[in-house]
Write an enzyme that holds these catalytic residues in place. Structure first.
Site, PDB file in Angstrom:
ATOM      1  N   ARG A 139       0.811  -1.223   0.000  1.00  0.00           N
ATOM      2  CA  ARG A 139       0.000   0.000   0.000  1.00  0.00           C
ATOM      3  C   ARG A 139       0.846   1.276   0.000  1.00  0.00           C
ATOM      4  NH1 ARG A 139      -3.437  -2.657   4.887  1.00  0.00           N
ATOM      5  NH2 ARG A 139      -1.490  -3.838   4.997  1.00  0.00           N
ATOM      6  N   GLY A 151       2.671 -14.233   5.250  1.00  0.00           N
ATOM      7  CA  GLY A 151       1.871 -13.781   6.383  1.00  0.00           C
ATOM      8  C   GLY A 151       2.676 -13.621   7.669  1.00  0.00           C
ATOM      9  N   TYR A 153      38.991  25.149  -8.243  1.00  0.00           N
ATOM     10  CA  TYR A 153      38.969  23.985  -9.135  1.00  0.00           C
ATOM     11  C   TYR A 153      39.556  24.369 -10.482  1.00  0.00           C
ATOM     12  CZ  TYR A 153      36.872  19.909 -11.476  1.00  0.00           C
ATOM     13  OH  TYR A 153      36.660  18.742 -12.162  1.00  0.00           O
ATOM     14  N   GLN A 195      12.611 -14.360   5.696  1.00  0.00           N
ATOM     15  CA  GLN A 195      11.341 -14.905   5.207  1.00  0.00           C
ATOM     16  C   GLN A 195      11.294 -14.570   3.719  1.00  0.00           C
ATOM     17  OE1 GLN A 195       7.780 -12.726   6.134  1.00  0.00           O
ATOM     18  NE2 GLN A 195       6.480 -14.555   6.130  1.00  0.00           N
ATOM     19  N   GLU A 212      -9.454 -10.665  11.133  1.00  0.00           N
ATOM     20  CA  GLU A 212      -8.935  -9.644  10.207  1.00  0.00           C
ATOM     21  C   GLU A 212     -10.082  -8.891   9.545  1.00  0.00           C
ATOM     22  OE1 GLU A 212      -5.510  -8.677   9.692  1.00  0.00           O
ATOM     23  OE2 GLU A 212      -5.924  -9.600  11.619  1.00  0.00           O
ATOM     24  N   ARG A 214      27.866  24.788   3.303  1.00  0.00           N
ATOM     25  CA  ARG A 214      27.936  23.396   2.867  1.00  0.00           C
ATOM     26  C   ARG A 214      28.869  22.572   3.760  1.00  0.00           C
ATOM     27  NH1 ARG A 214      29.483  23.927  -3.147  1.00  0.00           N
ATOM     28  NH2 ARG A 214      29.694  21.670  -2.868  1.00  0.00           N
TER      29      ARG A 214
HETATM   30  C1  UD1 Z   1      -1.625  -6.739  11.019  1.00  0.00           C
HETATM   31  C2  UD1 Z   1      -2.520  -7.719  11.789  1.00  0.00           C
HETATM   32  C3  UD1 Z   1      -3.774  -6.987  12.230  1.00  0.00           C
HETATM   33  C4  UD1 Z   1      -3.414  -5.778  13.062  1.00  0.00           C
HETATM   34  C5  UD1 Z   1      -2.429  -4.869  12.318  1.00  0.00           C
HETATM   35  C6  UD1 Z   1      -1.916  -3.801  13.272  1.00  0.00           C
HETATM   36  C7  UD1 Z   1      -2.170  -9.969  10.905  1.00  0.00           C
HETATM   37  C8  UD1 Z   1      -2.705 -11.019   9.998  1.00  0.00           C
HETATM   38  N1  UD1 Z   1      -2.849  -8.834  10.944  1.00  0.00           N
HETATM   39  O1  UD1 Z   1      -2.320  -6.356   9.840  1.00  0.00           O
HETATM   40  O2  UD1 Z   1      -4.600  -7.865  12.990  1.00  0.00           O
HETATM   41  O3  UD1 Z   1      -4.582  -5.050  13.409  1.00  0.00           O
HETATM   42  O4  UD1 Z   1      -1.303  -5.621  11.851  1.00  0.00           O
HETATM   43  O5  UD1 Z   1      -1.137  -2.864  12.616  1.00  0.00           O
HETATM   44  O6  UD1 Z   1      -1.184 -10.189  11.560  1.00  0.00           O
HETATM   45  N2  UD1 Z   1       5.091  -8.969   7.733  1.00  0.00           N
HETATM   46  C9  UD1 Z   1       6.086  -9.901   7.557  1.00  0.00           C
HETATM   47  N3  UD1 Z   1       5.852 -10.957   6.744  1.00  0.00           N
HETATM   48  C10 UD1 Z   1       4.660 -11.155   6.119  1.00  0.00           C
HETATM   49  C11 UD1 Z   1       3.639 -10.192   6.311  1.00  0.00           C
HETATM   50  C12 UD1 Z   1       3.895  -9.117   7.129  1.00  0.00           C
HETATM   51  O7  UD1 Z   1       7.174  -9.771   8.115  1.00  0.00           O
HETATM   52  O8  UD1 Z   1       4.524 -12.160   5.424  1.00  0.00           O
HETATM   53  C13 UD1 Z   1       5.370  -7.789   8.593  1.00  0.00           C
HETATM   54  C14 UD1 Z   1       5.237  -6.491   7.846  1.00  0.00           C
HETATM   55  O9  UD1 Z   1       6.504  -6.074   7.334  1.00  0.00           O
HETATM   56  C15 UD1 Z   1       4.719  -5.541   8.908  1.00  0.00           C
HETATM   57  C16 UD1 Z   1       4.000  -6.433   9.897  1.00  0.00           C
HETATM   58  O10 UD1 Z   1       4.417  -7.743   9.626  1.00  0.00           O
HETATM   59  O11 UD1 Z   1       5.777  -4.858   9.570  1.00  0.00           O
HETATM   60  C17 UD1 Z   1       2.485  -6.317   9.759  1.00  0.00           C
HETATM   61  O12 UD1 Z   1       2.127  -6.662   8.424  1.00  0.00           O
HETATM   62  P1  UD1 Z   1       1.008  -5.886   7.626  1.00  0.00           P
HETATM   63  O13 UD1 Z   1       0.885  -6.500   6.276  1.00  0.00           O
HETATM   64  O14 UD1 Z   1       1.207  -4.438   7.724  1.00  0.00           O
HETATM   65  O15 UD1 Z   1      -0.278  -6.327   8.468  1.00  0.00           O
HETATM   66  P2  UD1 Z   1      -1.650  -5.524   8.639  1.00  0.00           P
HETATM   67  O16 UD1 Z   1      -2.486  -5.761   7.446  1.00  0.00           O
HETATM   68  O17 UD1 Z   1      -1.393  -4.151   9.050  1.00  0.00           O
HETATM   69 CA    CA Z   2       0.412  -2.844   9.189  1.00  0.00          CA
END
Ligand code: UD1
Ligand code: CA
Length: 468
Positions: free
Chosen positions: A20, A88, A395, A83, A162, A341
């Site tokens: 996003r 997720g 220069y 990862q 969610e 600078r």
């Molecule tokens: C997530 C939560 C949601 C919560 C919200 C709060 C889940 C499924 N949902 O949603 O319940 O209200 O955060 O802000 O957990 N990330 C990974 N690997 C992945 C996916 C995500 O490391 O495969 C990391 C992202 O970089 C991020 C964090 O996890 O820093 C949250 O991921 P994001 O996709 O922003 O989740 P939300 O849709 O915000």
């Molecule tokens: Ca988030």
């Protein structure tokens, strides 16, 4: 904080792309008040002295790794878990298993995209560590996009649903999941590998560990954070910008409490790692970024930009000046419209006026360049006066050369100093000179065509023209 944090490790979820954001940069490397979201996440837990901090990286892993080299982890050991496919948040924690310290049961899991988390935010989770999993929640006006907290009649947390998977009635719940959890490592190892991905996004959701615990008849604690902005994630540029406004306000309020005056605190942009002395005065539209220290009583007038500078007490930066990686001595006067600078070092009470540019230049105490000059690769001695329109020609098309100007020197206006060249102490350079040879101590150096006056030339011209 009166919490025992010795037996704690942290996992930061930072592998997501941040679709996003619509950016080539991974979301966690976007900045808020001068610090990346990832650095903010790490700073928020550093004070808890966790044994280890594991960052789950994936999207833009190389960039994230590079960035982490410059981040201070305090006393914590740092690990990076990879990862490679972002399946997720639950899958992200699975990928961190090999990097968890097996000795440390309590795992604090935090999202990498929640920039206003701070040490105090974790207090409600950390002071009671009995549950196999506790989740930090918040009650918000607009829960759109967040996971919702479903509570049972006894108040315990039943499930997290969610946004995309919500029924209409679930969608109206306004208690949301912050994505900050405290979980027992043994519990995570038991339930996470068994979670499915039967949801709207086909991902393994970390939120499902709550349902899994409830199924086993274990109670899940939901601790409420009173400040919803502290747990708000930044998923889009707009959300990030809104949170930046919140943080900027906090920073400016902090400095006002420390004795700084803002002419308009809503338009002053002060980064996280800036220090302002007492009785500083900050004008509207001023931006002070990077690591900066401003001493007591420094005044920065409207629309000036200061990046990574040390500015000593009583200095005055006038309207619309730009300073970058410079050291400014006490009571200097700079601008309006000056460009200072990198590697400029100004002693006490130096004056740089309008349209003066300096680069890698040292000015001794009381030296002045008040108008329209370029001073680069130069040393200017104390009390020396640089006339309007002076240029150090540093220069030659191939290399940079140094101009050395001594103490108490007077450089006349519109002088070109062709480096390498030395003007010794007490010397005078005549206006309009192009100086290519050294000028000795106390001498006059003039290098320009001699003036030739033709008597009554103008008068004759006028007469010629009046005949027509
Ligand atoms: C997530 C939560 C949601 C919560 C919200 C709060 C889940 C499924 N949902 O949603 O319940 O209200 O955060 O802000 O957990 N990330 C990974 N690997 C992945 C996916 C995500 O490391 O495969 C990391 C992202 O970089 C991020 C964090 O996890 O820093 C949250 O991921 P994001 O996709 O922003 O989740 P939300 O849709 O915000
Ligand atoms: Ca988030």
């Amino acid at each position: 904080m009166h919490t025992n944090t010795e037996n704690l490790q942290v996992v930061v979820l930072a592998a997501g792309k941040g679709k996003r954001m619509k950016s080539d940069l991974p979301k966690v490397l976007h900045k808020l008040c001068g610090l990346t979201l990832l650095e903010r996440a790490i700073r928020s837990v550093r004070g808890l002295s966790p044994k280890r901090i594991t960052i789950v990286a994936g999207h833009g892993e190389a960039l994230v790794r590079d960035h982490l080299e410059s981040v201070d982890f305090g006393s914590a050991e740092m690990r990076i878990a990879v990862q490679s496919e972002q399946n997720g948040t639950g899958h992200a924690v699975l990928m961190a298993f090999d990097d968890l310290d097996p000795e440390v049961e309590d795992v604090l899991i935090i999202p990498g995209d929640t920039p206003l988390l701070r040490e105090a935010t974790y207090e409600p989770l950390l002071h009671n560590r009995e549950a196999v999993v506790s989740v930090l929640t918040s009650v918000v006006e607009n829960p759109y996009g967040f996971g919702r907290i479903e509570r049972a009649n006894d108040g315990s947390v039943k499930a997290i649903v969610e946004d995309r998977d919500c029924s209409d009635s679930q969608r109206s719940i306004n208690e949301i999941n912050s994505s900050v959890y405290l979980a027992k490592q043994s519990f995570l190892r038991e339930v996470l590998p068994k979670l499915g991905s039967n949801n709207a996004q086909g991902e393994i959701y970390l939120t499902d560990i709550v349902g899994a615990a409830v199924k086993q008849g274990r109670s899940v604690r939901g601790a409420v954070c009173e400040h919803s902005s502290h747990v708000a994630g930044a998923n889009s540029r707009y959300e990030l910008a809104l949170l930046e406004v919140v943080r900027r306000h906090e920073i400016n309020k902090h400095w006002m409490d420390e004795g700084v005056t803002f002419e308009d605190f809503r338009t002053a942009y002060i980064d996280e790692d800036v220090e302002l002395g007492r009785d500083c005065l900050i004008g509207p539209g001023v931006s002070i970024s990077g690591r900066c220290v401003l001493g007591a009583g420094v005044c920065v007038e409207a629309h000036s930009t200061i990046q990574s500078c040390n500015i000593s007490e009583g200095a005055h930066v006038k309207f619309s000046s730009h300073l970058e990686q410079a050291e400014v001595g006490p009571r200097c006067m700079i601008g309006p419209f000056a460009r200072v600078r990198p590697q400029t070092k100004l002693g006490a009470e130096v004056r740089l006026g309008n349209f003066v540019e300096t680069k890698k230049a040292e000015f001794g105490a009381g030296a002045k360049a008040n108008h329209l000059s370029y001073i680069g690769d130069a040393r200017v001695g104390p009390k020396t006066n640089i006339g309007a329109g002076t240029i150090t020609c540093n220069y030659d098309g191939y290399n940079k050369h140094v101009t050395n100007i001594g103490t108490d020197v007077f450089i006349g206006s519109n002088t070109a100093l062709v480096a390498p060249v030395t003007i010794s102490d007490g010397a005078i350079v005549g206006a309009g000179s192009t100086i290519t040879k050294d000028v000795p101590k106390d001498a006059l150096g003039v290098a320009r065509a001699r003036q030739n006056n033709v008597e009554e030339y103008a008068l004759r011209k006028r007469r010629e023209h009046s005949k027509d």
